[in-house]
Design an enzyme around this catalytic site. Structure first.
Site, PDB file in Angstrom:
ATOM      1  N   ASN A 212      -0.730 -36.784 -21.154  1.00 15.95           N
ATOM      2  CA  ASN A 212      -0.903 -35.393 -20.752  1.00 15.95           C
ATOM      3  C   ASN A 212       0.231 -34.951 -19.836  1.00 15.95           C
ATOM      4  O   ASN A 212       0.586 -35.639 -18.885  1.00 15.95           O
ATOM      5  CB  ASN A 212      -2.253 -35.187 -20.067  1.00 15.95           C
ATOM      6  CG  ASN A 212      -3.410 -35.530 -20.984  1.00 15.95           C
ATOM      7  OD1 ASN A 212      -4.218 -36.399 -20.684  1.00 15.95           O
ATOM      8  ND2 ASN A 212      -3.495 -34.866 -22.124  1.00 15.95           N
ATOM      9  N   ASP A 240     -12.172 -38.399 -21.715  1.00 20.84           N
ATOM     10  CA  ASP A 240     -13.229 -37.434 -22.047  1.00 20.84           C
ATOM     11  C   ASP A 240     -13.201 -37.025 -23.515  1.00 20.84           C
ATOM     12  O   ASP A 240     -14.054 -36.248 -23.953  1.00 20.84           O
ATOM     13  CB  ASP A 240     -13.124 -36.194 -21.148  1.00 20.84           C
ATOM     14  CG  ASP A 240     -11.802 -35.453 -21.302  1.00 20.84           C
ATOM     15  OD1 ASP A 240     -10.918 -35.916 -22.060  1.00 20.84           O
ATOM     16  OD2 ASP A 240     -11.644 -34.393 -20.648  1.00 20.84           O
ATOM     17  N   ASP A 267      -9.612 -36.903 -13.167  1.00 18.74           N
ATOM     18  CA  ASP A 267      -8.893 -35.634 -12.990  1.00 18.74           C
ATOM     19  C   ASP A 267      -9.892 -34.490 -12.799  1.00 18.74           C
ATOM     20  O   ASP A 267      -9.670 -33.360 -13.229  1.00 18.74           O
ATOM     21  CB  ASP A 267      -7.967 -35.358 -14.174  1.00 18.74           C
ATOM     22  CG  ASP A 267      -6.891 -34.327 -13.869  1.00 18.74           C
ATOM     23  OD1 ASP A 267      -6.593 -34.104 -12.680  1.00 18.74           O
ATOM     24  OD2 ASP A 267      -6.351 -33.720 -14.815  1.00 18.74           O
TER      25      ASP A 267
END
Length: 377
Positions: A212, A240, A267
């Site tokens: 990411n 997730d 996060d």
């Protein structure tokens, strides 16, 4: 004195059976092979140290950037403790210099408070092209102001994890941070693989939320992703299913050069344990179908927990339970210099988590250790 005999124990290294825990004054005083003479009470499920999360932006309706105080940090920690995380790094993202200053002062004042490990500074020294939801107007190269602030934190005994882009630094700056004992983590970066390797050679010790907000792996330019996978530093990852596909997560685990080089982070944003929407900078963010979105419909941080991540690792990515627990407890604890958080001996009962067969918490840490059957005879 009470002996408890969980079906399984995770001792920070591996899952073990036929062991019992002796509690005295609310702490684990001993760990020994199960013996009928102990009169131990059976405890269904798996007992593990609570989770360690090195990237927590908020929780319980509180965003650290909006409330960079000791009270704000404690509220975030309390929200995540109820969900299985007993120790975390409050994370301040890219913002005005004054916000970072206040967060640093709070981290110094919060030193030693239960559950608060130090400070994760994520930005503002990042690549504009890989900023994600971070505000472009606050991004700047690494400067003396941040170096001085980090030095003050380290001299005050506060652990610091600093996420930065290699291209936002000049030669020698990462080495200077590493010499202070800072955990420099590469992220929010458009670096080439060569730039990333140079940063690792200077002393960077981790990678922030792998895949990411970073230059991707391609067949001619490995980017930060390729450099990370080919390195021997641990990388955080969000499990997730929205930030990284589970197939890719499993592939990343197989691609690492050694075990224990991928660890779990949440996060998490204020919606975890709080309302389903909040304001960041000048944007309204909201939860939709399990994803935290900005007004354009893009991911903006995460609405997940370490506990959900562990269960997902096992059920969705095929990670063995022992490895999943190491990713949520042992690896992050070691990276931040607190290996004791991955042990059972001496821990308060309130730091221990009991999990069901799918590795889902049966309740908040400590609270499910009183579900006792009659002693084993």
């Amino acid at each position: 004195m009470t002996w408890l005999a969980p079906a399984r124990l995770f001792d920070g290294e591996r899952l073990r059976e036929s062991l019992a825990l002796r509690f005295e004054e609310g702490r684990v005083a001993d760990l020994a092979p199960l013996d009928a003479r102990m009169n131990a009470h059976p405890l269904p499920g798996t007992v593990t140290p609570g989770y360690v999360d090195l990237q927590v932006n908020g929780g319980g309706g509180v965003l650290l950037n909006a409330d960079p105080t000791v009270a704000g940090m404690e509220a975030i920690a309390a929200a995540h403790r109820r969900l299985g995380t007993v120790a975390l790094l409050p994370t301040v993202i890219t913002d005005a210099p004054e916000v970072l200053d206040r967060a640093a002062e709070a981290a110094l004042a919060a030193k030693g408070k239960p559950g608060l490990l130090g400070l994760h500074i994520e930005g503002p020294h990042i690549a504009p092209a890989r900023r994600g939801t971070h505000a472009a107007r606050f991004i700047r190269p690494l400067d003396d102001r941040t170096l001085t602030l980090v030095r003050r934190l380290r001299e005050g005994g506060v652990p610091v994890l600093l996420t930065l882009a290699p291209e936002a630094t000049t030669p020698g700056q990462i080495a200077a941070l590493a010499a202070m004992g800072t955990v420099v983590s590469l992220g929010h970066s458009d670096a080439t693989a060569a730039q990333a390797r140079a940063a690792l050679a200077e002393g960077a010790r981790a990678v922030t939320h792998l895949f990411n907000a970073m230059s991707p792996l391609t067949h001619r330019e490995p980017g930060l992703v390729g450099a990370a996978l080919n390195s021997t530093v641990p990388a955080g990852i969000i499990a997730d299913g929205h930030h990284v596909a589970f197939e890719v997560l499993a592939l990343a685990l197989r691609a690492r050069l050694a075990p224990d080089l991928l660890f779990l982070v949440s996060d998490a944003m204020p919606t975890v344990g709080g309302p389903d929407r909040f304001r960041l900078y000048d944007m309204d963010l909201h939860v939709q179908d399990g994803r935290l979105l900005n007004p354009e419909g893009n991911l903006a941080g995460a609405h997940t927990t370490m506990a959900e991540g562990v269960a997902n690792l096992v059920a969705q990515a095929g990670v063995p339970p022992e490895a999943a627990l190491r990713m949520a407890v042992t690896i992050p604890a070691r990276l931040i210099g607190r290996p004791g958080l991955a042990t059972l001996e001496g821990r308060p009962a309130a730091d221990l988590l009991r999990l069901d067969a799918a590795l889902r918490p049966l309740g908040p840490p400590g609270e499910t250790l009183v579900d006792l059957g009659p002693p084993i005879q």
